[in-house]
Design a protein around this motif. Structure first.
Motif, PDB file in Angstrom:
ATOM      1  N   LYS A   6       0.965  -1.100   0.180  1.00  0.00           N
ATOM      2  CA  LYS A   6      -0.005  -0.163   0.070  1.00  0.00           C
ATOM      3  C   LYS A   6       0.943   1.303  -0.008  1.00  0.00           C
ATOM      4  O   LYS A   6       2.113   1.231   0.684  1.00  0.00           O
ATOM      5  CB  LYS A   6      -0.960  -0.267   1.200  1.00  0.00           C
ATOM      6  CG  LYS A   6      -2.071  -0.897   1.491  1.00  0.00           C
ATOM      7  CD  LYS A   6      -2.874  -0.893   2.436  1.00  0.00           C
ATOM      8  CE  LYS A   6      -4.059  -1.943   2.345  1.00  0.00           C
ATOM      9  NZ  LYS A   6      -5.134  -1.545   3.591  1.00  0.00           N
ATOM     10  N   LYS A   7       0.327   2.224  -0.728  1.00  0.00           N
ATOM     11  CA  LYS A   7       0.919   3.528  -0.646  1.00  0.00           C
ATOM     12  C   LYS A   7       0.827   4.144   0.700  1.00  0.00           C
ATOM     13  O   LYS A   7      -0.229   4.104   1.333  1.00  0.00           O
ATOM     14  CB  LYS A   7       0.449   4.523  -1.527  1.00  0.00           C
ATOM     15  CG  LYS A   7       0.830   3.932  -3.091  1.00  0.00           C
ATOM     16  CD  LYS A   7       2.269   4.083  -3.387  1.00  0.00           C
ATOM     17  CE  LYS A   7       2.448   3.594  -5.012  1.00  0.00           C
ATOM     18  NZ  LYS A   7       3.871   3.795  -5.291  1.00  0.00           N
ATOM     19  N   LYS A   8       1.814   4.964   1.063  1.00  0.00           N
ATOM     20  CA  LYS A   8       1.815   5.683   2.633  1.00  0.00           C
ATOM     21  C   LYS A   8       1.047   7.213   2.474  1.00  0.00           C
ATOM     22  O   LYS A   8       1.451   7.901   1.669  1.00  0.00           O
ATOM     23  CB  LYS A   8       2.919   5.621   3.335  1.00  0.00           C
ATOM     24  CG  LYS A   8       3.388   4.239   3.416  1.00  0.00           C
ATOM     25  CD  LYS A   8       4.832   4.209   4.237  1.00  0.00           C
ATOM     26  CE  LYS A   8       6.068   4.778   3.368  1.00  0.00           C
ATOM     27  NZ  LYS A   8       7.352   4.522   4.032  1.00  0.00           N
ATOM     28  N   LEU A   9       0.053   7.268   3.377  1.00  0.00           N
ATOM     29  CA  LEU A   9      -0.510   8.632   3.264  1.00  0.00           C
ATOM     30  C   LEU A   9      -0.328   9.033   4.738  1.00  0.00           C
ATOM     31  O   LEU A   9      -0.536   8.615   5.905  1.00  0.00           O
ATOM     32  CB  LEU A   9      -2.213   8.446   3.425  1.00  0.00           C
ATOM     33  CG  LEU A   9      -2.990   9.650   3.462  1.00  0.00           C
ATOM     34  CD1 LEU A   9      -2.666  10.652   2.314  1.00  0.00           C
ATOM     35  CD2 LEU A   9      -4.449   9.397   3.265  1.00  0.00           C
ATOM     36  N   VAL A  31      -5.285   0.264  -1.446  1.00  0.00           N
ATOM     37  CA  VAL A  31      -4.322   1.154  -2.262  1.00  0.00           C
ATOM     38  C   VAL A  31      -3.421   1.974  -1.046  1.00  0.00           C
ATOM     39  O   VAL A  31      -2.318   2.197  -1.340  1.00  0.00           O
ATOM     40  CB  VAL A  31      -4.960   1.647  -3.402  1.00  0.00           C
ATOM     41  CG1 VAL A  31      -3.757   2.655  -4.099  1.00  0.00           C
ATOM     42  CG2 VAL A  31      -5.638   1.148  -4.382  1.00  0.00           C
ATOM     43  N   ILE A  32      -4.264   2.354  -0.221  1.00  0.00           N
ATOM     44  CA  ILE A  32      -3.794   3.549   0.706  1.00  0.00           C
ATOM     45  C   ILE A  32      -3.893   3.077   2.197  1.00  0.00           C
ATOM     46  O   ILE A  32      -4.826   2.618   2.356  1.00  0.00           O
ATOM     47  CB  ILE A  32      -4.426   4.863   0.521  1.00  0.00           C
ATOM     48  CG1 ILE A  32      -4.272   5.357  -0.925  1.00  0.00           C
ATOM     49  CG2 ILE A  32      -3.975   5.932   1.480  1.00  0.00           C
ATOM     50  CD1 ILE A  32      -3.021   5.805  -1.868  1.00  0.00           C
ATOM     51  N   PRO A  53       5.971   9.397   3.595  1.00  0.00           N
ATOM     52  CA  PRO A  53       4.754   9.043   3.044  1.00  0.00           C
ATOM     53  C   PRO A  53       4.875   9.364   1.506  1.00  0.00           C
ATOM     54  O   PRO A  53       5.590  10.020   0.906  1.00  0.00           O
ATOM     55  CB  PRO A  53       3.764  10.241   3.468  1.00  0.00           C
ATOM     56  CG  PRO A  53       4.587  11.246   3.840  1.00  0.00           C
ATOM     57  CD  PRO A  53       6.020  10.763   4.476  1.00  0.00           C
ATOM     58  N   ASP A  54       4.010   8.686   0.704  1.00  0.00           N
ATOM     59  CA  ASP A  54       3.943   8.854  -0.659  1.00  0.00           C
ATOM     60  C   ASP A  54       2.875   9.934  -1.018  1.00  0.00           C
ATOM     61  O   ASP A  54       3.080  10.585  -2.005  1.00  0.00           O
ATOM     62  CB  ASP A  54       3.413   7.457  -1.183  1.00  0.00           C
ATOM     63  CG  ASP A  54       4.290   6.167  -0.803  1.00  0.00           C
ATOM     64  OD1 ASP A  54       5.400   6.097  -1.832  1.00  0.00           O
ATOM     65  OD2 ASP A  54       3.743   5.409  -0.381  1.00  0.00           O
ATOM     66  N   VAL A  55       1.970  10.151  -0.101  1.00  0.00           N
ATOM     67  CA  VAL A  55       1.075  11.251  -0.474  1.00  0.00           C
ATOM     68  C   VAL A  55       0.796  11.944   1.073  1.00  0.00           C
ATOM     69  O   VAL A  55       0.658  11.328   1.999  1.00  0.00           O
ATOM     70  CB  VAL A  55      -0.469  10.679  -1.088  1.00  0.00           C
ATOM     71  CG1 VAL A  55      -1.448  11.942  -1.442  1.00  0.00           C
ATOM     72  CG2 VAL A  55      -0.034   9.680  -2.014  1.00  0.00           C
ATOM     73  N   GLU A 131      -5.458   8.522  -4.424  1.00  0.00           N
ATOM     74  CA  GLU A 131      -4.624   7.119  -4.822  1.00  0.00           C
ATOM     75  C   GLU A 131      -4.054   7.441  -6.168  1.00  0.00           C
ATOM     76  O   GLU A 131      -2.915   6.909  -6.519  1.00  0.00           O
ATOM     77  CB  GLU A 131      -5.767   6.342  -5.479  1.00  0.00           C
ATOM     78  CG  GLU A 131      -6.397   5.706  -4.166  1.00  0.00           C
ATOM     79  CD  GLU A 131      -7.674   4.841  -4.516  1.00  0.00           C
ATOM     80  OE1 GLU A 131      -8.389   4.672  -5.535  1.00  0.00           O
ATOM     81  OE2 GLU A 131      -8.148   4.153  -3.699  1.00  0.00           O
ATOM     82  N   ALA A 134      -0.487   9.202  -5.587  1.00  0.00           N
ATOM     83  CA  ALA A 134       0.186   8.247  -5.167  1.00  0.00           C
ATOM     84  C   ALA A 134       1.220   7.588  -6.298  1.00  0.00           C
ATOM     85  O   ALA A 134       2.388   7.231  -5.855  1.00  0.00           O
ATOM     86  CB  ALA A 134      -0.365   7.025  -4.353  1.00  0.00           C
ATOM     87  N   HIS A 135       0.817   7.888  -7.454  1.00  0.00           N
ATOM     88  CA  HIS A 135       1.797   7.409  -8.677  1.00  0.00           C
ATOM     89  C   HIS A 135       2.168   8.479  -9.698  1.00  0.00           C
ATOM     90  O   HIS A 135       2.901   8.122 -10.503  1.00  0.00           O
ATOM     91  CB  HIS A 135       0.486   6.675  -9.607  1.00  0.00           C
ATOM     92  CG  HIS A 135       0.075   5.514  -8.856  1.00  0.00           C
ATOM     93  ND1 HIS A 135      -1.157   5.343  -8.171  1.00  0.00           N
ATOM     94  CD2 HIS A 135       0.755   4.281  -8.653  1.00  0.00           C
ATOM     95  CE1 HIS A 135      -1.347   4.349  -7.680  1.00  0.00           C
ATOM     96  NE2 HIS A 135      -0.322   3.495  -7.837  1.00  0.00           N
TER      97      HIS A 135
END
Length: 368
Positions: A6-9, A31-32, A53-55, A131, A134-135
């Motif tokens: 999962k992407k980190k928020l 996803v998050i 974090p990614d986002v 989401e 994150a990319h």
């Protein structure tokens, strides 16, 4: 099936209530993952360094260090994809537009002020934007558009992409003496992209510019005012009945589709808030293009730039069926999100793929 990590928020808001509400939106996400919270800008900067974090969701209005000041520091020290949460006050919209210029990926307008008890109304929008963010390639956010490397426009008949794209032969019989109209559609990353393009168009350009930027009501007015201060051409939020003039740009207001109507020998703007949104968008690029395809008194230069989704591609096909149209798509190299331009290219109706800093030049070459 292999599950991707999962992407980190990181959630940044001075209200504990808002932090919990936003966090709850992602409880069931595949996803998050929410990895932390921060109470203000200073706290956010420390947490970003520690949690990587990614986002980040970043509230605009906070004590100690507000969202805008925090964003400047974040993009300078630890660049990350940031989604701004903004109020719809005039000050809130102006700050949000500044945040886009400083490198925020996107924003979400709170439905009812700083503490929005009805935040659930924008849940789907916020989740989708987080989401998507994150990319995003971070290097594209942290780069001033004016400092991008200068390259020549990429024509679609290059061998590397020729199999997937149309020939550019249709441009060869282009007349520079006929009337022209420029149509631009964009979404995520659009405010910065528009600034790069609109500020390079000459004051005496012999064509009007009609723009659809996906934004809610209020924000489009602030965007128009900001661009008007920076550009040589006049930029305004479109109003019903505006006579369309050369050297002027008209931005469709949030909540309204933008169409045109012939009155005598002139054309004027028609705003429509009754036709349903297209794929969730009103204004819609497809609606602008499709409506414009009914008029052949002028040749069209259609431009599709950075944005999520595929808005504009169906309309582009309709435009191409009627009259003389040159289609320009922003290249994947400079798009914050290569969604809308990619969908346009896949229709095989695009004539040129151009890096952002060369789009204005590409437009001008087709004008009288």
């Amino acid at each position: 099936m292999v599950l991707l990590p999962k992407k980190k928020l990181l959630i940044v808001d001075d209200s504990a209530f808002m932090r919990k509400l936003i966090g709850d939106f992602f409880k069931d996400s595949n996803v998050i993952e929410v990895v932390g919270i921060a109470r203000n800008g200073k706290d956010a900067i420390q947490k970003i360094k520690a949690l990587k974090p990614d986002v980040v969701t970043l509230d605009v209005e906070m004590p100690e260090m507000n969202g805008l000041d925090a964003l400047k520091r974040i993009m300078a020290e630890t660049p990350v994809a940031v989604i701004m949460l903004s109020s719809t006050t005039q000050r809130g919209t102006e700050i949000t537009l500044q945040a886009m210029a400083y490198g925020a990926v996107d924003f979400v307008a709170k439905p009812s002020g700083t503490i929005s008890l009805d935040l659930h109304k924008i849940k789907d929008e916020l989740v989708a934007k987080v989401e998507n963010a994150a990319h995003v390639t971070i290097s594209k956010l942290n780069k001033e558009t004016t400092k991008l490397p200068r390259t020549t426009p990429k024509l679609l008949d290059r061998k590397s992409v020729a199999s997937n794209l149309v020939s550019t032969k249709r441009v060869s019989n282009w007349s520079k003496t006929t009337k022209k109209m420029v149509l631009i559609g964009t979404s995520t990353g659009g405010p910065r992209a528009l600034q790069e393009v609109i500020t390079k168009l000459p004051k005496n350009m012999q064509a009007p510019v009609l723009i659809v930027q996906h934004m809610p009501a209020g924000f489009t007015k602030s965007l128009a005012e900001r661009l008007n201060q920076l550009a040589e051409i006049e930029v305004k939020e479109a109003e019903n009945g505006d006579i369309i003039r050369n050297g002027q740009a008209y931005i469709a207001p949030g909540g309204y589709h933008m169409k045109i109507q012939k009155v005598g020998s002139t054309y004027c703007i028609v705003l429509d808030n009754e036709e349903a949104p297209r794929a969730g968008h009103r204004p819609s690029v497809d609606v602008l293009f499709e409506d414009n395809s009914h008029y052949n008194d002028f040749d069209k230069i259609a431009v599709i730039m950075t944005g999520m989704g595929s808005d504009g591609s169906k309309g582009l096909v309709e435009l191409k069926k009627n009259g003389h149209v040159v289609a320009i798509a922003e290249s994947a190299d400079t798009c914050i999100v290569y969604g809308m331009p990619k969908a346009a290219v896949e229709t095989k109706a695009v004539n040129e793929i151009v890096d952002l800093e060369n789009i204005a030049k590409a437009i001008i070459q087709y004008l009288p």
